[in-house]
Design a protein around this motif. Structure first.
Motif, PDB file in Angstrom:
ATOM      1  N   TRP A 238       0.815  -1.592  -0.030  1.00 16.59           N
ATOM      2  CA  TRP A 238      -0.167  -0.154  -0.156  1.00 16.59           C
ATOM      3  C   TRP A 238       1.091   1.152   0.186  1.00 16.59           C
ATOM      4  CZ3 TRP A 238      -0.664   3.216   3.742  1.00 16.59           C
ATOM      5  CH2 TRP A 238      -1.299   4.310   3.857  1.00 16.59           C
ATOM      6  N   SER A 239       1.887   1.273   1.038  1.00 12.49           N
ATOM      7  CA  SER A 239       3.147   2.120   0.700  1.00 12.49           C
ATOM      8  C   SER A 239       3.067   2.802  -0.572  1.00 12.49           C
ATOM      9  CB  SER A 239       3.869   2.196   1.776  1.00 12.49           C
ATOM     10  OG  SER A 239       3.242   2.165   3.245  1.00 12.49           O
ATOM     11  N   SER A 240       3.960   1.842  -1.176  1.00 15.18           N
ATOM     12  CA  SER A 240       4.547   1.446  -2.214  1.00 15.18           C
ATOM     13  C   SER A 240       3.787   1.897  -3.321  1.00 15.18           C
ATOM     14  CB  SER A 240       4.558   0.720  -2.962  1.00 15.18           C
ATOM     15  OG  SER A 240       5.899  -0.423  -2.594  1.00 15.18           O
ATOM     16  N   VAL A 241       2.217   1.936  -3.719  1.00 13.82           N
ATOM     17  CA  VAL A 241       1.033   2.758  -4.814  1.00 13.82           C
ATOM     18  C   VAL A 241       0.793   4.002  -4.361  1.00 13.82           C
ATOM     19  CG1 VAL A 241      -0.886   2.041  -4.451  1.00 13.82           C
ATOM     20  CG2 VAL A 241       0.436   0.012  -4.270  1.00 13.82           C
ATOM     21  N   ARG A 242       1.270   4.215  -2.825  1.00 15.37           N
ATOM     22  CA  ARG A 242       0.931   5.611  -2.725  1.00 15.37           C
ATOM     23  C   ARG A 242       2.193   6.695  -3.153  1.00 15.37           C
ATOM     24  NH1 ARG A 242      -0.433   6.971   2.937  1.00 15.37           N
ATOM     25  NH2 ARG A 242      -0.581   8.944   1.913  1.00 15.37           N
ATOM     26  N   SER A 243       3.292   6.041  -3.049  1.00 13.36           N
ATOM     27  CA  SER A 243       4.387   6.201  -3.797  1.00 13.36           C
ATOM     28  C   SER A 243       4.598   6.613  -4.953  1.00 13.36           C
ATOM     29  CB  SER A 243       5.472   6.194  -2.560  1.00 13.36           C
ATOM     30  OG  SER A 243       6.903   6.393  -3.523  1.00 13.36           O
ATOM     31  N   ASN A 244       4.122   5.534  -5.296  1.00 13.93           N
ATOM     32  CA  ASN A 244       4.110   5.583  -7.349  1.00 13.93           C
ATOM     33  C   ASN A 244       3.115   6.691  -7.543  1.00 13.93           C
ATOM     34  OD1 ASN A 244       6.176   3.379  -7.602  1.00 13.93           O
ATOM     35  ND2 ASN A 244       4.349   1.851  -7.794  1.00 13.93           N
ATOM     36  N   ARG A 245       2.551   7.247  -7.019  1.00 14.75           N
ATOM     37  CA  ARG A 245       0.504   7.614  -7.215  1.00 14.75           C
ATOM     38  C   ARG A 245       1.697   9.172  -7.203  1.00 14.75           C
ATOM     39  NH1 ARG A 245      -4.498   5.003  -5.185  1.00 14.75           N
ATOM     40  NH2 ARG A 245      -4.605   3.265  -6.422  1.00 14.75           N
ATOM     41  N   ALA A 246       1.957   9.795  -6.156  1.00 12.92           N
ATOM     42  CA  ALA A 246       2.606  10.560  -5.605  1.00 12.92           C
ATOM     43  C   ALA A 246       3.463  11.190  -6.327  1.00 12.92           C
ATOM     44  CB  ALA A 246       2.893  11.048  -4.161  1.00 12.92           C
ATOM     45  N   GLU A 247       4.573   9.660  -7.379  1.00 11.06           N
ATOM     46  CA  GLU A 247       6.169  10.615  -8.052  1.00 11.06           C
ATOM     47  C   GLU A 247       5.281  10.849  -9.546  1.00 11.06           C
ATOM     48  OE1 GLU A 247       8.789   8.073  -8.743  1.00 11.06           O
ATOM     49  OE2 GLU A 247       9.592   8.058  -6.241  1.00 11.06           O
ATOM     50  N   ALA A 248       3.986  10.473  -9.758  1.00 10.83           N
ATOM     51  CA  ALA A 248       3.352  10.391 -10.641  1.00 10.83           C
ATOM     52  C   ALA A 248       2.806  11.613 -11.457  1.00 10.83           C
ATOM     53  CB  ALA A 248       2.270   9.010 -10.951  1.00 10.83           C
ATOM     54  N   SER A 249       1.960  12.476  -9.924  1.00 13.81           N
ATOM     55  CA  SER A 249       1.145  13.311 -10.074  1.00 13.81           C
ATOM     56  C   SER A 249       1.977  14.515  -9.761  1.00 13.81           C
ATOM     57  CB  SER A 249       0.189  13.005  -8.561  1.00 13.81           C
ATOM     58  OG  SER A 249       1.000  13.391  -7.000  1.00 13.81           O
TER      59      SER A 249
END
Length: 363
Positions: A352-363
């Motif tokens: 879950w933390s990895s997905v959040r980090s990926n989304r934050a980078e993408a945005s």
């Protein structure tokens, strides 16, 4: 991954890693069907009733689920090591290695425990497992203390070695992982931490005899880890490019086999709480082991560890937690469902933390 197409038959079919996820579990599904059919046949042979057959069938299924839940972190750690191995050694681990894991740890290992603990021959141990399963289970239970100390120490060293790495630059729980990476230059710090844990739990044992058994088995677990590391390092630095590549594969192969053995201790011992029949246990845990293999292939082929940066961290935190649980089990019983859910929870949180980090980078 450049060399991944050679890692196995499944990997070749996967090609570039775009195959459907279910495709990776083809052999696991086949083994599940065959294993559950054997379990039903065994239930009918031993009980002669429909109810008994369904009971054995259900126990095999539950044992498979237990093994899968306890082995999420095992698959992730296997994938972490496999991605740096040569393709031919990837294939060897995913073929010969899984045979050793299924038959060696799920059948031979419990027999060897009884052979050593009871001072009888392998054939007598096999006869004991078939004819007197209650006595066989009692011997296995009595051997739990040294197994918990050995496996717990080996797994703790595996987990600590991941975090005490001065080259590690990706941190999940930054406030503690940053400090561990910084202090990794202190020689032997992870060994010192493991020995402090061993001394602490050894002192909690009820009597002097139990303390000696626990401490001795734990030292053997530590020594096994260090010897495997030394062997791998020695082979990796052997003279000659081809010799070095092949030998390094041997070291990594041995490391993964000992690691799988340490992960299996908890599941094998805990399985006797559900069944005292060695063959039922072997079927159930063998099914689970095939899913570990399939998950390992999928993680390597799809580059999941790279895509989800904290997934490895969750797995190694789960390993350290499992090592502490194994130590604690030398004092009191901890249900296997707690062990399985705890590890799965840590891995799920890291995902879950990895997905959040990926989304934050993408945005």
């Amino acid at each position: 991954m450049q060399d991944s197409t050679s890692s196995s038959g499944d990997a070749r079919r996967a090609g570039t890693g775009t195959a459907p996820i279910l495709g990776y579990f083809r052999w696991a599904f086949i083994v599940t069907a065959v294993g559950l059919a054997l379990g039903a046949a065994l239930g009918w042979q031993t009980t002669g009733t429909v109810g008994g057959t369904l009971t054995v069938f259900f126990i095999c299924a539950v044992l498979a689920v237990l093994e899968i839940s306890l082995s999420f972190d095992n698959a992730i750690v296997n994938a972490n090591k496999l991605k740096s191995m040569r393709p031919e050694w990837q294939r060897r681990f995913l073929t010969w290695g899984i045979l050793i894991a299924v038959f060696g740890m799920r059948v031979v290992f419990p027999l060897l425990i009884v052979v050593i603990a009871a001072g009888i021959g392998p054939w007598q141990a096999l006869v004991l497992a078939a004819a007197r399963p209650a006595e066989y289970a009692r011997i296995m239970h009595d051997a739990h203390l040294p197994i918990a100390a050995f496996g717990g120490t080996f797994l703790m060293m595996v987990g600590l070695s991941f975090f005490f790495d001065h080259e590690k630059d990706v941190h999940w729980v930054r406030w503690i992982e940053d400090k561990m990476a910084r202090y990794a230059t202190i020689r032997g710090i992870e060994v010192a931490i493991a020995l402090l844990a061993v001394l602490g739990f050894a002192r909690l044992q009820p009597d002097a005899a139990a303390q000696q058994v626990f401490f001795s088995a734990a030292i053997w677990g530590l020594l096994t880890f260090l010897l495997v590391e030394v062997l791998g390092g020695f082979l990796d630095h052997a003279q000659g490019a081809r010799k070095t590549a092949a030998a390094g594969g041997v070291g990594a192969f041995l490391y993964l086999e000992v690691l799988d053995a340490s992960f299996s201790f908890d599941g094998v011992i805990g399985a006797f709480a559900l069944s005292q029949n060695l063959f039922v246990i072997a079927i159930g845990l063998g099914i689970g082991a095939m899913y570990v293999r399939s998950m390992t292939i999928m993680l390597v082929e799809k580059g999941t560890l790279t895509q989800y940066r904290y997934l490895e961290h969750g797995a190694f935190y789960a390993i350290i937690a499992l090592s502490v649980i194994m130590y604690a089990q030398s004092l009191f019983h901890i249900p296997e469902v707690v062990t399985g859910l705890g590890g799965a929870g840590l891995i799920g949180l890291s995902l879950w933390s990895s997905v959040r980090s990926n989304r934050a980078e993408a945005s």
